[in-house]
Write an enzyme that holds these catalytic residues in place. Structure first.
Site, PDB file in Angstrom:
ATOM      1  N   HIS A   1     -12.405   0.137   7.667  1.00  0.00           N
ATOM      2  CA  HIS A   1     -13.187   0.353   6.434  1.00  0.00           C
ATOM      3  C   HIS A   1     -12.293   0.782   5.264  1.00  0.00           C
ATOM      4  O   HIS A   1     -12.759   1.467   4.349  1.00  0.00           O
ATOM      5  CB  HIS A   1     -14.279   1.419   6.620  1.00  0.00           C
TER       6      HIS A   1
ATOM      7  N   SER B   1       4.677  -9.397 -16.751  1.00  0.00           N
ATOM      8  CA  SER B   1       3.500  -9.566 -17.598  1.00  0.00           C
ATOM      9  C   SER B   1       3.969 -10.000 -18.981  1.00  0.00           C
ATOM     10  O   SER B   1       5.038  -9.596 -19.444  1.00  0.00           O
ATOM     11  CB  SER B   1       2.754  -8.228 -17.684  1.00  0.00           C
TER      12      SER B   1
ATOM     13  N   ASN C   1       4.223  -8.152 -10.972  1.00  0.00           N
ATOM     14  CA  ASN C   1       2.972  -8.507 -10.307  1.00  0.00           C
ATOM     15  C   ASN C   1       3.206  -9.385  -9.070  1.00  0.00           C
ATOM     16  O   ASN C   1       4.048 -10.276  -9.109  1.00  0.00           O
ATOM     17  CB  ASN C   1       2.059  -9.256 -11.286  1.00  0.00           C
TER      18      ASN C   1
END
Ligand code: ARG
Length: 431
Positions: free
Chosen positions: A158, A280, A288
């Site tokens: 979870h 970016s 990224n």
């Protein structure tokens, strides 16, 4: 467009309608034309064997088919809108170069079985390639599992901290998954390895075609016997192939998800080498993980391709032009899918763990399950042991390596059964 194979004198040919019928098809056929050439050569051999071509005519055809193949490989012949499709381009070329001999190639065949056999050969190659890439990736994962068995990695359920896990266990999980994918890809390659050539338009022809010869010449495992079954399998086999490819990409999607999480500052468990990241355009601080995100996204293309083929299959028996669209789905799905799987071995080789961050995310609560099981092994009924171990007062720092070593249930960190996985990997062989 060069003359249409089926045009008759006085027939009204509308350019817009022709454009709609051919659409992007002729451009997609660039993917398949070299397979169509191979199948054409096998068909010509078959014709010669039943007396429909002389030995000289066959030799001339084989020479021209090989020349066309070489021209395509060298970029001297480009399939484009001058032709209705690859089949027309091949017949056109044979007629242009060989005259009346070229006009004999189409005896006993139809574009319906031509497109089937070309896509079948194309698919068989791509399934084998996908299997080889998954096999290579598995080898790397198993090697790293062996080398990094003891490195503690937080285990989550979870997305909540659950139990201490290990990099060894992370690697074996994906390794076993990709081994399943290798098997599925190979089963599927064998499942579709059936020769549809010679089924003609879908009902056979009044010639004793040597289908055994074309089956063997094209390296097929068997003949697709019923002429009607060949057409019934169009789309069905494509769907199976996309499903097999999709199962590998589902595993890759979850692996890529792990890496995108683990590479974030919040987790920080993994360092991706710079070549797998981009900057970016605005934020000078960013690196990224675009590569793993695209690897994760590729499954969507395969799922879309599967769904397109499945929708097209709502048809009665026999050939229907609707099925032409299945080629686009295949090319897009396999193009992206194989592109992604092609990067996987390198990525698995290159990714680096950050052991300090992994260790720092392991907290005493993550030994509670070990404690409950230990107490039950000493004789306390498990439900009572569970209550004891649920009490934070009983939690303490432990050594993760000791916890991992004690996890001796087969397939867990203390008994990875690497030899078993390696034996299966070796048994499957590289291709
Ligand atoms: N482009 C067609 C396809 O992919 C080739 C077969 C055409 N057959 C026909 N009867 N119009 O299905």
């Amino acid at each position: 467009m060069s003359s249409l194979l089926w045009a008759k004198p006085g027939m009204d040919i509308d350019a817009d309608i022709q454009r709609f019928l051919a659409g992007e098809d002729v451009l997609l056929d660039r993917e398949f034309i070299r397979y169509d050439l191979r199948a054409s050569a096998a068909h010509a051999e078959g014709l010669q064997r039943i007396g429909m071509l002389s030995a000289d005519e066959l030799a001339a055809m084989q020479r021209e088919l090989a020349a066309m193949d070489a021209d395509i490989a060298a970029g001297c012949f480009v399939l484009d809108e001058r032709f209705e499709d690859m089949h027309s381009a091949i017949e056109d070329r044979l007629i242009e170069r060989l005259g009346d001999t070229g006009k004999k190639i189409h005896a006993g065949r139809s574009r319906n079985d031509q497109v089937l056999v070309a896509t079948r050969l194309w698919l068989r190659d791509r399934l084998r390639h996908a299997g080889a890439l998954c096999h290579e990736a598995t080898g790397i994962a198993l090697h790293r599992a062996g080398a990094e068995q003891q490195l503690p990695l937080p285990g989550y359920t979870h997305l909540q901290r659950a139990m201490v896990s290990s990099t060894g266990l992370w690697w074996t999980g994906y390794a076993e998954g990709f081994l399943d994918d290798v098997e599925r890809l190979r089963h599927t390659a064998a499942w579709i390895d059936a020769n549809p050539l010679g089924s003609a338009a879908g009902y056979g022809v009044n010639l004793p075609l040597d289908r055994d010869h074309t089956t063997q010449a094209l390296g097929f495992g068997r003949m697709q016997v019923a002429a009607t079954s060949a057409q019934l399998s169009r789309g069905k086999f494509e769907l199976a192939a996309l499903e097999a490819l999709g199962s590998a990409l589902l595993d890759l999607r979850r692996l890529a998800w792990d890496l995108s999480l683990y590479a974030s500052a919040e987790f920080g468990f993994v360092a991706l080498p710079a070549k797998y990241t981009t900057g970016s355009s605005l934020m000078p601080n960013k690196r990224n993980p675009d590569v793993v995100e695209l690897l994760r996204g590729v499954y969507a293309s395969v799922a879309a391709a599967k769904s397109e083929v499945e929708q097209l299959l709502s048809l009665p028996s026999g050939y229907h032009r609707d099925l032409q669209f299945s080629k686009g789905a295949l090319v897009h799905g396999f193009g992206r899918g194989l592109g992604a799987l092609g990067l996987l071995p390198g990525l698995l080789r290159d990714l680096e763990w950050v052991p300090e961050r992994m260790r720092a995310a392991i907290e005493p609560s993550m030994y509670a399950t070990d404690l409950a099981v230990e107490l039950s092994a000493k004789g306390m009924p498990f439900r009572e042991a569970y209550r004891e171990a649920a009490n934070p007062a009983n939690w303490a720092e432990r050594d993760p390596a000791t916890s991992l070593a004690a996890r001796v249930s087969p397939g867990a960190a203390g008994d990875l059964r690497l030899e078993e996985l390696l034996a299966r990997w070796r048994g499957l062989g590289p291709a």
